[in-house]
Enzyme design. Structure first.
Site, PDB file in Angstrom:
ATOM      1  N   GLN A 647       0.878  -1.286  -0.600  1.00  0.00           N
ATOM      2  CA  GLN A 647      -0.393  -0.098   0.180  1.00  0.00           C
ATOM      3  C   GLN A 647       0.310   0.992  -0.125  1.00  0.00           C
ATOM      4  OE1 GLN A 647      -3.437  -0.685   0.028  1.00  0.00           O
ATOM      5  NE2 GLN A 647      -4.404   1.574  -0.013  1.00  0.00           N
ATOM      6  N   GLU A 648       1.957   1.798   0.835  1.00  0.00           N
ATOM      7  CA  GLU A 648       2.971   2.522   0.799  1.00  0.00           C
ATOM      8  C   GLU A 648       3.435   2.595  -0.043  1.00  0.00           C
ATOM      9  OE1 GLU A 648       2.554   4.930   3.254  1.00  0.00           O
ATOM     10  OE2 GLU A 648       1.483   3.821   5.239  1.00  0.00           O
ATOM     11  N   SER A 649       4.316   1.524  -0.321  1.00  0.00           N
ATOM     12  CA  SER A 649       5.491   1.642  -1.996  1.00  0.00           C
ATOM     13  C   SER A 649       5.551   1.216  -2.674  1.00  0.00           C
ATOM     14  CB  SER A 649       6.752   1.515  -0.918  1.00  0.00           C
ATOM     15  OG  SER A 649       7.141  -0.008  -0.419  1.00  0.00           O
ATOM     16  N   TYR A 755      -7.859   3.033   3.407  1.00  0.00           N
ATOM     17  CA  TYR A 755      -6.134   2.458   3.430  1.00  0.00           C
ATOM     18  C   TYR A 755      -6.181   1.434   4.633  1.00  0.00           C
ATOM     19  CZ  TYR A 755      -1.436   2.864   5.465  1.00  0.00           C
ATOM     20  OH  TYR A 755      -0.153   2.612   5.738  1.00  0.00           O
TER      21      TYR A 755
END
Length: 773
Positions: A647-649, A755
Site C-alpha cells: 500500500q505504501e510504496s 487505507y
C-alpha cells in the site's frame, strides 16, 4: 528458481525449438518458406482463438486457467526469438540510459552495440535512438535508428517510425517521407500502421505539399483512427495549407470544443485566429467551463478573464457572470475572501446561485455553520435545480460528517439524494446518510436505506459495506439469522476478496447452518462479475508477445503493452505477459503497477478461479526473507507487513513521497533517526532508509511500537500510520462503537478508511495465496 532463471529456461527452450524448426524448413526438398504453414503477424487470423478452451492447472496447484490456441511456429516468431536471445543482457544498461541519459549510460549502450553485432546491435541502437529522441538530439537519433533498421532487423518498423519522428522534428522531412512511404506494406501488422500516415502528412506539410499530405491521410478516413485527435489535427493542418478554410476551421473548432483538455486544443484555437475565423464568446465560455470542470482553475480563470477583457460585444450581464466565474476559480485556489464575494455584481441567473454557493463555502471555512445553513436554505428555495445547490449540499454534509454533527450531515446528504438522484455524489451521500442513521441506532431506517443502497446504486463501491451491515442488522437486531446468512453469502459470492466479504465469512462461521429462507428482494440487485477468462499459459510463439519482450530488452517500456495488445487473444493473457516481463528483470514494482493498470476485478474473483501466477504478481513478496525475519523478530505477522508495504510504496525501495517519507515502509527521516539512535546507531543518515535492509529493520520496529501504543489493535495503528495519532485518539475517545469494524467504517477521512480496509483485506489475500508456501 528465481524469476530470471525461469525466464532464461523458458526462452532457451523456445530458441532451441525454433532452431530445429528453421533447420527443418531449410532442409525441405521443396524449400517451402516457413510462413507457408503460419500466417505472419499481419494476419489477424493467425492469432485468433478457435473459441474453444481447455482447463489447465496453474503452477500454484489451486487456480485454473484457460489455454488459448498456440500460434504455429513461424519464420517471424523464430526470427524474433533469436533477436530476443541475442539482446538478453541489454536491459539493465538500456533501462539506466532511458532513466538517466547520462554520458556514461550512452557510452555503455554504445559499447554493447559495438560488441554484439547483428540483432544485439540492432536492439542497442534502438535504445540509443530512443534516448536521443527524448533528449531532442534528432540528428544522432536518425543515425542510430538507421543502424537499428539494418539488415532484416525484426525491430525495423520501430526503427523506421521513430527515425521518421526524429527526422520530422529535426527538419529533415525528405528522410521521413522515404521512411514512411509504403510503411504498411513494408511493415504489415506493425503498431504504427495507423500512425504512420499522420506522421507522413506532417512531413509533406513541412515540405509545403498539402496535396500529398491529404493523400497520405486518405487511407484512414473510414477507419476508427479517424476520430483520434492526432489524425483530426493533421487533417485540419492539411486542409488549412491547401486553402480549404471551411474544412480546416470545422476540424479546429471541433478539437477546441470537443477535446478541450488535449494539447491540440490550444493549437487549434491559435490556428482559428490565424485564419481569421473567430470563436464565438459562447464557444470560448464553453471551453473555459470545461477547464473548470476538469479542476484546471488557473487556466479556466485565465480564459474567463481574457473573454471578459477582449470581447467588445458582451452585454453587462455577460461581464457580470464572467466576474463571478473568475471568483469561483479563485475560491477553488483559496484566493478569495468574503469581502470580494460581497462586492460581486448582483445577477438574476444561475450565477446568483454560484455567488450564494461561494458565500456558503466561505462561511463553512470560517466555522459559521448557522450562516452556511441559512445560505443553503436560500439556495434550496430560490435555485432548487442548480448545480451549485448540489455542490453546497455535498460540501455541507462532508463538513458536518467531520464535525460529528450527524443530524445536520444526514439532512444535507438526504436533500442531495432527493433533489439530484443522478448526481455523481449521490451513491456516496446516500451511504453516509445510511451509516449515520446506523450510528444513531435508528436501525429500521438504516435497514431500509441499506437495501435502497443495494437496489439504487448497484455496482457502487459502497455495496459490500451495505451488504455486510444489513446482514449484521438481520443478525444482531432482527434476530433473523437465515436472512443474515443470505446477505453474507451474497457478499462473499459477489465480492469474495473485499474487506467486508472477509468479515462476512467470519459471521457465516459463527452463525453456522440454518434453515434456508428466500433471499430478500434487494439481493436480486447484487451483480456478479463476469469471468475475464484469464490464462497463465502464454502463447510463446505469438510474434507480438516475443516482440514485446524484445522491446523490453531495449527499454522501450511505453510500447510493451501496446505491442502485446495487437494480439487478438491478449485479453486472456496480456497483463500477465507484461508483468512477467518486468518481474523477469527483478522489477517487481513495475510488475505490480502493470497488474493494477489492467483494472481487472481481482477483488471480485475467487482465488481458486484465477491462475496463481496472477495472484503472485498482484500480491508479490520481494525482499521476503528479510521482511519475514524482521517481522517475526518484532512479533508481527509478515503478511501484515507485506500488505502495508504494498500500500505504501508498491515495494519500491527508492520511493520518496511528497510528505518526505522514505523507502519500502515510508518512514520519515526523523522517525528513522530516532529508531536508529535507540538501536545504538549514532551515525544514521536519511539515505539509509532507501536501503531495504535498514528500512525493514527500522520500519518493523516502528509498526510494532504503533500497534503496542494502541494496545495491540492493528486497525488503530494502521489508521495512525496514515492520518497521525491525534485524529485517531479523538475518534477512539468517542467510545460509542460496538466493535472495531464499526469504528473503521466510521473513520470520516475517506483516504484513511480505505487505507485501513485495504491493508486488512490484503493481509488476508497474502494468507490465502501463500498459505503453506
Amino acid at each position: 528458481m528465481s524469476p530470471v532463471a525461469r525466464r532464461w529456461q523458458r526462452i532457451a527452450a523456445i530458441v532451441c525449438a525454433a532452431s530445429v524448426f528453421m533447420a527443418a524448413g531449410q532442409s525441405s526438398k521443396k524449400h517451402k518458406p516457413a510462413t507457408a504453414h503460419a500466417k505472419s503477424s499481419s494476419s489477424k487470423s493467425a492469432h485468433k482463438s478457435s473459441g474453444k478452451s481447455s482447463r489447465v492447472v496453474a503452477k500454484g496447484g489451486k487456480a485454473k486457467g484457460r489455454r488459448v490456441e498456440e500460434p504455429t511456429v513461424s519464420a517471424e516468431s523464430v526470427r524474433l526469438n533469436h533477436a530476443f536471445s541475442a539482446s538478453a543482457q541489454l536491459r539493465p544498461m538500456a533501462q539506466q540510459l532511458v532513466t538517466s541519459r547520462s554520458a556514461a549510460a550512452y557510452a555503455g549502450v554504445a559499447s554493447y552495440a559495438a560488441s554484439h553485432p547483428g540483432d544485439g546491435s540492432a536492439a542497442a541502437n534502438l535504445a540509443l535512438g530512443h534516448a536521443y529522441l527524448l533528449d531532442k538530439r534528432y540528428s544522432d537519433a536518425q543515425m542510430t535508428f538507421r543502424r537499428a533498421a539494418e539488415g532484416d532487423s525484426p525491430l525495423a518498423d520501430y526503427a523506421d517510425y521513430l527515425g521518421a519522428q526524429a527526422a520530422v522534428q529535426g527538419n529533415n522531412a525528405s528522410q521521413a517521407i522515404t521512411l514512411l512511404t509504403g510503411f504498411a506494406e513494408k511493415h504489415p501488422g506493425s503498431l504504427f500502421v495507423d500512425q504512420a500516415p499522420v506522421l507522413l502528412s506532417s512531413a509533406y506539410l513541412a515540405q509545403g505539399d498539402p496535396t500529398s499530405a491529404l493523400k497520405a491521410l486518405q487511407p484512414l478516413a473510414d477507419a476508427s483512427t479517424s476520430s483520434h485527435v492526432d489524425y483530426r489535427m493533421a487533417l485540419a493542418k492539411a486542409y488549412q495549407a491547401s486553402g480549404n478554410v471551411d474544412k480546416a476551421s470545422s476540424l479546429y473548432r471541433g478539437l477546441y470544443l470537443g477535446n478541450p483538455l488535449a494539447p491540440e486544443a490550444a493549437l487549434a484555437k491559435a490556428q482559428l485566429v490565424a485564419m481569421n475565423v473567430p470563436l464565438t464568446p459562447g464557444e470560448k465560455k464553453q471551453h473555459a467551463d470545461s477547464l473548470f470542470n476538469a479542476k484546471q482553475y488557473v487556466e479556466a480563470a485565465g480564459e474567463y478573464r481574457a473573454l471578459q477583457k477582449d470581447e467588445n460585444g458582451l452585454s453587462q450581464a455577460d461581464r457580470d457572470a464572467l466576474e463571478i466565474y473568475i471568483a469561483v476559480c479563485d475560491l477553488r485556489l483559496k484566493k478569495l475572501g468574503s469581502g470580494e464575494v460581497n462586492s460581486l455584481p448582483q445577477t438574476g441567473d444561475d450565477t446568483a446561485a454560484l455567488k450564494l454557493y461561494m458565500r456558503a463555502e466561505l462561511a463553512r471555512s470560517a466555522g459559521r455553520n448557522d450562516e452556511q445553513d441559512a445560505i443553503v436554505q436560500q439556495l434550496m428555495t430560490s435555485y432548487p435545480q442548480s448545480r451549485w445547490l448540489e455542490e453546497a449540499l455535498y460540501s455541507g454534509g462532508n463538513m458536518y460528517l467531520l464535525k460529528h454533527d450527524s443530524e445536520r450531515a444526514i439532512a444535507d446528504y438526504t436533500a442531495l439524494c432527493e433533489r439530484f438522484p443522478r448526481s455523481t455524489y449521490a451513491p456516496n451521500s446516500h451511504w453516509h446518510a445510511t451509516w449515520l442513521n446506523y450510528r444513531l441506532r435508528r436501525y429500521p431506517e438504516a435497514a431500509k436505506l441499506m437495501d435502497e443502497q443495494i437496489v439504487n446504486y448497484p455496482g457502487g463501491q459502497e455495496i459490500p459495506g451495505a451488504l455486510y451491515w444489513r446482514g449484521r442488522l438481520y443478525e444482531d437486531i432482527e434476530q433473523n439469522l437465515p436472512q443474515a446468512l443470505n446477505y453474507y453469502k451474497a457478499l462473499s459470492n459477489a465480492y469474495p476478496n473485499s474487506y467486508y466479504a472477509i468479515l462476512g465469512r467470519g459471521r457465516i462461521a459463527v452463525i453456522g447452518t440454518r434453515e434456508a429462507v428466500a433471499p430478500a428482494p434487494a439481493l436480486a440487485s447484487v451483480r456478479a462479475i463476469d469471468d475475464p477468462h484469464l490464462t497463465d499459459v502464454l502463447p510463446e510463439n505469438d510474434p507480438h508477445l516475443i516482440k514485446a519482450r524484445l522491446l523490453a530488452n531495449a527499454a522501450l517500456n511505453e510500447y510493451i503493452r501496446p505491442e502485446i495488445q495487437l494480439s487478438e487473444t491478449s485479453r486472456s493473457w496480456g497483463v500477465l505477459a507484461e508483468a512477467e516481463i518486468y518481474q523477469s528483470f527483478g522489477e517487481d514494482t513495475r510488475a505490480l503497477q502493470a497488474m493494477k493498470r489492467a483494472k481487472l476485478p481481482f477483488f471480485s474473483l475467487p482465488v481458486q478461479e484465477v491462475p496463481m501466477a496472477y495472484w503472485q504478481l498482484v500480491f508479490p513478496r520481494p525482499f521476503w526473507s528479510q521482511l519475514k525475519s524482521n517481522a517475526e523478530l518484532n512479533g508481527l505477522d509478515p503478511y501484515l507487513v507485506a500488505a502495508l508495504i504494498r500500500q505504501e510504496s508498491e515495494f519500491n525501495p527508492g520511493a520518496v513521497s511528497r510528505a518526505n517519507a522514505y523507502g519500502l515502509m515510508q518512514l520519515l527521516p526523523s522517525t528513522g533517526k530516532m529508531l536508529a539512535k535507540r538501536g545504538g546507531d549514532r551515525h544514521f543518515t536519511t539515505s539509509e532508509l532507501l536501503d531495504p535492509t535498514t528500512n525493514l529493520r527500522l520500519g518493523t520496529v516502528d509498526l510494532k511500537n504503533s500497534i503496542n501504543k494502541y494496545s495491540g489493535q492493528v486497525e488503530y495503528a494502521l489508521a495512525a500510520y496514515n492520518a497521525g495519532d491525534t485524529p485517531i485518539r479523538n475518534w477512539i475517545a468517542l467510545n460509542n462503537y460496538k466493535d472495531v469494524p464499526e469504528w473503521v467504517e466510521s473513520i470520516p477521512y475517506t483516504e484513511t478508511r480505505e487505507y485501513v480496509q485495504g491493508i486488512m483485506r490484503n493481509r488476508e489475500m497474502y494468507r490465502a495465496i501463500y498459505a503453506g508456501r
